[in-house]
Design a protein around this motif. Sequence first.
Motif, PDB file in Angstrom:
ATOM      1  N   PHE A  79      88.847  12.134  14.546  1.00 40.77           N
ATOM      2  CA  PHE A  79      89.211  12.615  13.211  1.00 40.77           C
ATOM      3  C   PHE A  79      88.093  12.349  12.211  1.00 40.77           C
ATOM      4  O   PHE A  79      87.945  13.072  11.226  1.00 40.77           O
ATOM      5  CB  PHE A  79      90.510  11.961  12.746  1.00 40.77           C
ATOM      6  N   GLU A  80      87.299  11.296  12.447  1.00 42.20           N
ATOM      7  CA  GLU A  80      86.208  10.977  11.529  1.00 42.20           C
ATOM      8  C   GLU A  80      85.128  12.059  11.546  1.00 42.20           C
ATOM      9  O   GLU A  80      84.634  12.477  10.501  1.00 42.20           O
ATOM     10  CB  GLU A  80      85.594   9.608  11.883  1.00 42.20           C
ATOM     11  N   THR A  81      84.753  12.517  12.758  1.00 44.56           N
ATOM     12  CA  THR A  81      83.751  13.593  12.848  1.00 44.56           C
ATOM     13  C   THR A  81      84.330  14.902  12.314  1.00 44.56           C
ATOM     14  O   THR A  81      83.619  15.689  11.688  1.00 44.56           O
ATOM     15  CB  THR A  81      83.270  13.785  14.298  1.00 44.56           C
ATOM     16  N   ASP A  82      85.630  15.130  12.540  1.00 49.76           N
ATOM     17  CA  ASP A  82      86.296  16.315  11.977  1.00 49.76           C
ATOM     18  C   ASP A  82      86.255  16.282  10.452  1.00 49.76           C
ATOM     19  O   ASP A  82      86.037  17.306   9.801  1.00 49.76           O
ATOM     20  CB  ASP A  82      87.756  16.387  12.437  1.00 49.76           C
ATOM     21  N   LYS A  83      86.457  15.088   9.883  1.00 46.91           N
ATOM     22  CA  LYS A  83      86.429  14.944   8.418  1.00 46.91           C
ATOM     23  C   LYS A  83      85.046  15.276   7.866  1.00 46.91           C
ATOM     24  O   LYS A  83      84.925  15.954   6.848  1.00 46.91           O
ATOM     25  CB  LYS A  83      86.831  13.521   8.017  1.00 46.91           C
ATOM     26  N   MET A  84      84.010  14.788   8.534  1.00 49.06           N
ATOM     27  CA  MET A  84      82.648  15.052   8.067  1.00 49.06           C
ATOM     28  C   MET A  84      82.328  16.550   8.141  1.00 49.06           C
ATOM     29  O   MET A  84      81.727  17.114   7.229  1.00 49.06           O
ATOM     30  CB  MET A  84      81.637  14.242   8.874  1.00 49.06           C
ATOM     31  N   ALA A  85      82.753  17.191   9.247  1.00 47.27           N
ATOM     32  CA  ALA A  85      82.544  18.636   9.380  1.00 47.27           C
ATOM     33  C   ALA A  85      83.350  19.390   8.320  1.00 47.27           C
ATOM     34  O   ALA A  85      82.871  20.370   7.743  1.00 47.27           O
ATOM     35  CB  ALA A  85      82.938  19.103  10.784  1.00 47.27           C
ATOM     36  N   SER A  86      84.573  18.908   8.044  1.00 50.11           N
ATOM     37  CA  SER A  86      85.428  19.546   7.037  1.00 50.11           C
ATOM     38  C   SER A  86      84.826  19.438   5.642  1.00 50.11           C
ATOM     39  O   SER A  86      84.906  20.383   4.854  1.00 50.11           O
ATOM     40  CB  SER A  86      86.827  18.911   7.049  1.00 50.11           C
ATOM     41  N   VAL A  87      84.252  18.277   5.322  1.00 47.53           N
ATOM     42  CA  VAL A  87      83.570  18.108   4.032  1.00 47.53           C
ATOM     43  C   VAL A  87      82.489  19.165   3.885  1.00 47.53           C
ATOM     44  O   VAL A  87      82.324  19.782   2.823  1.00 47.53           O
ATOM     45  CB  VAL A  87      82.952  16.688   3.909  1.00 47.53           C
ATOM     46  N   LEU A 102      81.126  24.967  12.091  1.00 49.35           N
ATOM     47  CA  LEU A 102      82.371  25.146  12.846  1.00 49.35           C
ATOM     48  C   LEU A 102      82.149  24.948  14.348  1.00 49.35           C
ATOM     49  O   LEU A 102      82.960  24.308  15.031  1.00 49.35           O
ATOM     50  CB  LEU A 102      82.942  26.542  12.588  1.00 49.35           C
ATOM     51  N   LEU A 103      81.050  25.489  14.872  1.00 51.69           N
ATOM     52  CA  LEU A 103      80.752  25.314  16.299  1.00 51.69           C
ATOM     53  C   LEU A 103      80.481  23.851  16.623  1.00 51.69           C
ATOM     54  O   LEU A 103      80.842  23.373  17.701  1.00 51.69           O
ATOM     55  CB  LEU A 103      79.552  26.182  16.702  1.00 51.69           C
ATOM     56  N   PHE A 104      79.856  23.120  15.691  1.00 50.84           N
ATOM     57  CA  PHE A 104      79.639  21.685  15.878  1.00 50.84           C
ATOM     58  C   PHE A 104      80.975  20.975  16.072  1.00 50.84           C
ATOM     59  O   PHE A 104      81.119  20.100  16.921  1.00 50.84           O
ATOM     60  CB  PHE A 104      78.901  21.099  14.670  1.00 50.84           C
ATOM     61  N   MET A 105      81.982  21.373  15.288  1.00 45.28           N
ATOM     62  CA  MET A 105      83.290  20.723  15.357  1.00 45.28           C
ATOM     63  C   MET A 105      84.052  21.116  16.620  1.00 45.28           C
ATOM     64  O   MET A 105      84.625  20.270  17.309  1.00 45.28           O
ATOM     65  CB  MET A 105      84.115  21.081  14.126  1.00 45.28           C
ATOM     66  N   TYR A 106      84.027  22.428  16.965  1.00 48.31           N
ATOM     67  CA  TYR A 106      84.811  22.908  18.099  1.00 48.31           C
ATOM     68  C   TYR A 106      84.191  22.597  19.459  1.00 48.31           C
ATOM     69  O   TYR A 106      84.904  22.439  20.446  1.00 48.31           O
ATOM     70  CB  TYR A 106      85.029  24.426  17.990  1.00 48.31           C
ATOM     71  N   LEU A 107      82.861  22.522  19.518  1.00 53.63           N
ATOM     72  CA  LEU A 107      82.186  22.366  20.815  1.00 53.63           C
ATOM     73  C   LEU A 107      81.783  20.924  21.130  1.00 53.63           C
ATOM     74  O   LEU A 107      81.042  20.682  22.063  1.00 53.63           O
ATOM     75  CB  LEU A 107      80.933  23.264  20.859  1.00 53.63           C
ATOM     76  N   GLN A 108      82.292  19.972  20.344  1.00 56.77           N
ATOM     77  CA  GLN A 108      82.007  18.570  20.651  1.00 56.77           C
ATOM     78  C   GLN A 108      82.677  18.171  21.960  1.00 56.77           C
ATOM     79  O   GLN A 108      83.800  18.590  22.234  1.00 56.77           O
ATOM     80  CB  GLN A 108      82.562  17.664  19.545  1.00 56.77           C
ATOM     81  N   PRO A 109      82.024  17.328  22.769  1.00 56.37           N
ATOM     82  CA  PRO A 109      82.706  16.792  23.960  1.00 56.37           C
ATOM     83  C   PRO A 109      83.854  15.886  23.543  1.00 56.37           C
ATOM     84  O   PRO A 109      83.823  15.281  22.461  1.00 56.37           O
ATOM     85  CB  PRO A 109      81.606  15.989  24.669  1.00 56.37           C
TER      86      PRO A 109
END
Length: 313
Positions: free
Chosen positions: A268-276, A255-262
């Motif tokens: 949306f692609e990185t969000d999808k990978m984190a969501s998976v 979750l921190l990887f997704m929220y703290l990205q620059p």
Amino acid sequence: MGQQNLTVLPEFILIGVTRLPELQLPLFGIFLLIYMTTVMGNLGLIILTKVDSHLNTPMYFFIRHLAFIDLGNSTVICPKMLVNFIVDQNTISYYECATQLAFFLLFIISEFFILSAMAYDRCVAICNPLRYNVVISPKLCYVLVGISYLYSTFQSLLFTTKIFTLTFCGSNVISHFYCDDVPLIPMLCSNAQEIQLLIIMFSAFNLISTLLVVLVSYMLILVTIFRMKSAEGRRKAFSTCGSHLTVVVVFYGSLLFMYLQPKSAHSFETDKMASVFYTLVIPMLNPLIYSLRNKEVKNAFQRFIKNPCSLCT
């Protein structure tokens, strides 16, 4: 033309995990295996912690609810995603989308608070073992779990009704593999600033408040462990909270990887990978972590294999 764009959308189209046709079949096989492992692992953990009298403790009470949440979270998303891998158009109806969003939010928010309750449980068990049964009473366990579910239900209904009582317009394509609030909000015709602000405020509160409970609990645990004179005592204390700490690091890390990205790297692609990872992979990993790293669970499983009837005695 403007009036046409304001028509209520009967269904949405989910982009899915990938648009590449050659990856559809391999991904279907991978996610089917993940889902089957998730169902068997979490269902097995729920049954084992319920029927085995040796696992009738507050720690396993919380583990049982974590397994229920992981099973629910995965079931809300994975079966629909598997169907979409083998059909021509990945559609989801308006009401099905609203239902999926509501249950997804319910389960994912519940997980935050169950993990923080488990951290508090481990903190009391290690820092104050003589008063553990008094402090972590069955009544407190039910209260902590009940509050988690009630609060999660409140947020789930709030966000879902706020989003789905507004009008969608323009494209009906969702850039995700399930109905999530983030890709749905840009599709709203009206000003969505209020719901965006609510989501940011509640998400920040959920993440920060539960993470603080976890961090403070483990700081107190570490202080207590370092004060122990016995090496055996320190080893036992570490093994007691090792499984939970592993689950916490994996869950909050994703979750921190997704929220703290620059912003430059955010998409949306990185969000999808984190969501998976946190909707499908983590629910599969959690029962494996608690089974492979926990002697009591392994012993209970061995007892069940040898004599299923002996568990209840």
